[in-house]
Write an enzyme that holds these catalytic residues in place. Structure first.
Site: not given
Ligand code: TEU
Ligand code: CA
Length: 549
Positions: A314, A98, A198
């Site tokens: 996740h 990641d 990410d």
């Molecule tokens: O998520 C990015 C993202 O767009 C989030 O707004 C996601 O849509 C949201 O968690 C949905 O509820 C990424 C990662 O996948 C997430 O776990 C992280 O918290 C986030 O970036 C910040 O790094």
């Protein structure tokens, strides 16, 4: 047509904190992953996407990195990581790291320096603005509240689109980009095979213009990254791009663009929320819209890019609870959803536990939840006077902890995830739903996934066939064909608990067809002209063209 190695692959996402705990501290770890590689090999996956394992104070479970070159002590050491890479190689499994470069932790060395003074050499690594009367703009954080945080040390605000412990990096600074490329090369030279990036659609942001996603420099930066890092290794990459459209996806993944291999799109994930109101505004799934969205992606990227395919990760609730039936038809509907997704064109992703049909949690008490997004949302809405019941209904349905409860390995205490006390409770249904049970039962969801993964490897049509949606407006059935050379693949799925009739289209000649996979054991070997579907039934037939056609 170019055939890249990852086009026949299936990717399995591991959320390390919740996968397998080897030392009884209640937290999953690298050693725990190594212990389960044989399980993953049996499933047949090719690539592991490892959610962040870097050093982190864990404000957002590792998506807040304080050192890109070291491993979070909860998870183990760099030695353990090297052993994981070695052990996966022995099994022909690749690792995708990641890559979180939109922001770091506020505990990263760069940020600690950056906040010290306005003329610190690291000042411009982040986004600082002065402002007299309140925050410089109205931009809000994804995790509630303003995206600007006041810092008394230099009397300026810094920008954070996620938690205030996740300050956004300034990628317009070429020095920052060079550091990040160096770090990526470090990991590739260690033997990992690529990255899941990410929120990569944010790295070209222009905060003063209120442009966050799809900034004017975004694709330049990705091409530069490709040139300086990705093109130097046989990599596989997927960008997380919540803003992607079928047009921008062609920019990211198009041939000759030299950017990414595929992107995660989000349009299908928003079909059970009230338009424009965000993830917590609940609504029934719009099923015909789901078919339309998935199909538009299939046809738009055909020979122009490449799709990622996913129901889960996740950040999302469990698909069998979300758009399947996690009660009476848990097994049938989990297999149906898997079939529909895995027979499409693209690279499928499986999120840990999906392959055994793990379900959402139904906790009413916010103190049982661990996710910063859910907790911040709860506090914000509580302050606004929204009734607790209403807040909790959204969190139960959409909260990210649904996906983050520990993997259910067996019927032992805490589902065999840990000998200690898990950092987040195990779903109470682990007595019935667990990997050991699934592996002992030839009809389990696990073996259905195993078959789907193998089919992609065996049948070129699954990888390359052209997609066409059938019965566009049918309220219960999703059906499509894939066509490739002299063959047609017919996929028919009942998304609900009724018994709709599926009429074989005239274009499909059933004389030379064979049943490829089904989620009922007694499905007939050839599709009949009228096929009455059973609850959540999903069937796939392969049809050879008549020789004289
Ligand atoms: O998520 C990015 C993202 O767009 C989030 O707004 C996601 O849509 C949201 O968690 C949905 O509820 C990424 C990662 O996948 C997430 O776990 C992280 O918290 C986030 O970036 C910040 O790094
Ligand atoms: Ca542990």
């Amino acid at each position: 047509m170019e055939k890249a190695w990852w086009q026949k692959s299936t990717i399995y996402q591991i959320y390390p904190r919740s996968f397998n705990d080897s030392n009884g501290d209640g937290i999953g770890d690298l050693e725990g992953i190594i212990a389960k590689l044989d399980y993953l090999q049996l499933l047949g996956i090719d690539i592991i996407w490892l959610s962040p394992v870097y050093q982190s104070p864990n404000d957002d479970n590792g998506y807040d990195i304080s050192n890109y070159y070291d491993i979070m002590s909860d998870f183990g050491t760099m030695d353990d990581m090297e052993r994981l890479i070695e052990e996966t190689k022995k099994r022909d499994i690749h690792i995708m790291m990641d890559l979180v470069i939109n922001h770091t932790s506020d505990e990263h060395h760069w940020f600690k320096e950056s906040r010290k003074s306005k003329d610190n050499p690291y000042r411009d690594y982040y986004i600082w603005r002065e402002s007299e009367n309140g925050p410089p703009s109205d931009i809000t954080s994804v995790f509630s509240g303003s995206a600007w945080e006041w810092d008394g040390q230099t009397d300026e605000y810094y920008f954070h689109l996620f938690s205030k412990k996740q300050p956004d990096l300034n990628l317009h600074n070429p020095e920052v980009r060079e550091h990040l490329y160096k770090m990526m090369n470090f990991w590739l030279s260690k033997g990992v095979s690529g990255f899941r990036m990410d929120v990569i659609d944010l790295i070209g942001k222009e905060v003063d213009e209120n442009v966050l996603t799809d900034g004017p420099k975004l694709h330049d930066y990705l091409q530069e990254m490709n040139e300086k890092v990705l093109s130097r290794y046989p990599t596989v990459t997927v960008g997380e791009t919540p803003s992607a459209t079928t047009e921008t996806a062609q920019l990211y993944t198009g041939k000759g663009r030299n950017e990414l291999d595929m992107v995660f799109t989000f349009q299908h994930m928003s079909l059970d929320e009230r338009a424009g109101e965000g993830k917590w505004a609940l609504k029934e799934l719009d099923f015909t819209e789901l078919k339309k969205v998935l199909s538009t992606w299939q046809t738009s990227l055909f020979q122009k890019g490449w799709n990622s395919l996913y129901w889960n990760n996740h950040d999302q609730p469990r698909i069998v609870s979300r758009w399947g039936n996690d009660q009476e038809y848990r097994v049938e509907s989990a297999k149906m959803l898997a079939t529909v997704l895995h027979m499409m064109q693209g690279t499928p992703f499986i999120y840990q536990g999906e392959e055994i049909g793990m379900t959402n949690i139904d906790w009413d008490d916010i103190t049982r939840y661990r996710d910063i997004e859910s907790i911040n949302y709860f506090n914000e809405k509580k302050t606004e006077g929204v009734p607790e019941q209403e807040i909790m209904q959204s969190i139960r349905t959409k909260g990210r902890d649904n996906a983050r409860t520990p993997f259910q390995w067996n019927d032992d205490a805490h589902g065999g995830f840990t000998n200690g006390v898990p950092w987040i409770e195990v779903n109470a249904n682990y007595h019935e739903i667990n990997a050991l049970e699934a592996m002992g039962n030839q009809d389990s969801i696990f073996y259905h996934y195993q078959k789907l993964i193998a089919l992609r490897k065996r049948l070129d049509i699954v990888v390359y066939g052209e997609y066409e949606l059938l019965l566009e407006d049918h309220p219960e059935i999703m059906a499509y064909t894939r066509t490739w050379e002299e063959q047609t693949l017919l996929v028919v799925a009942n998304f609900y608990g009724g018994n709709p009739d599926f009429k074989l289209p005239e274009t499909v000649d059933d004389a030379r067809s064979t049943l490829i996979i089904s989620n009922y054991s007694d499905t007939r070997e050839r599709p009949s002209e009228i096929h009455t579907l059973r609850p959540y039934e999903a069937v796939v037939y392969l049809i050879e063209k008549q020789p004289n056609n």
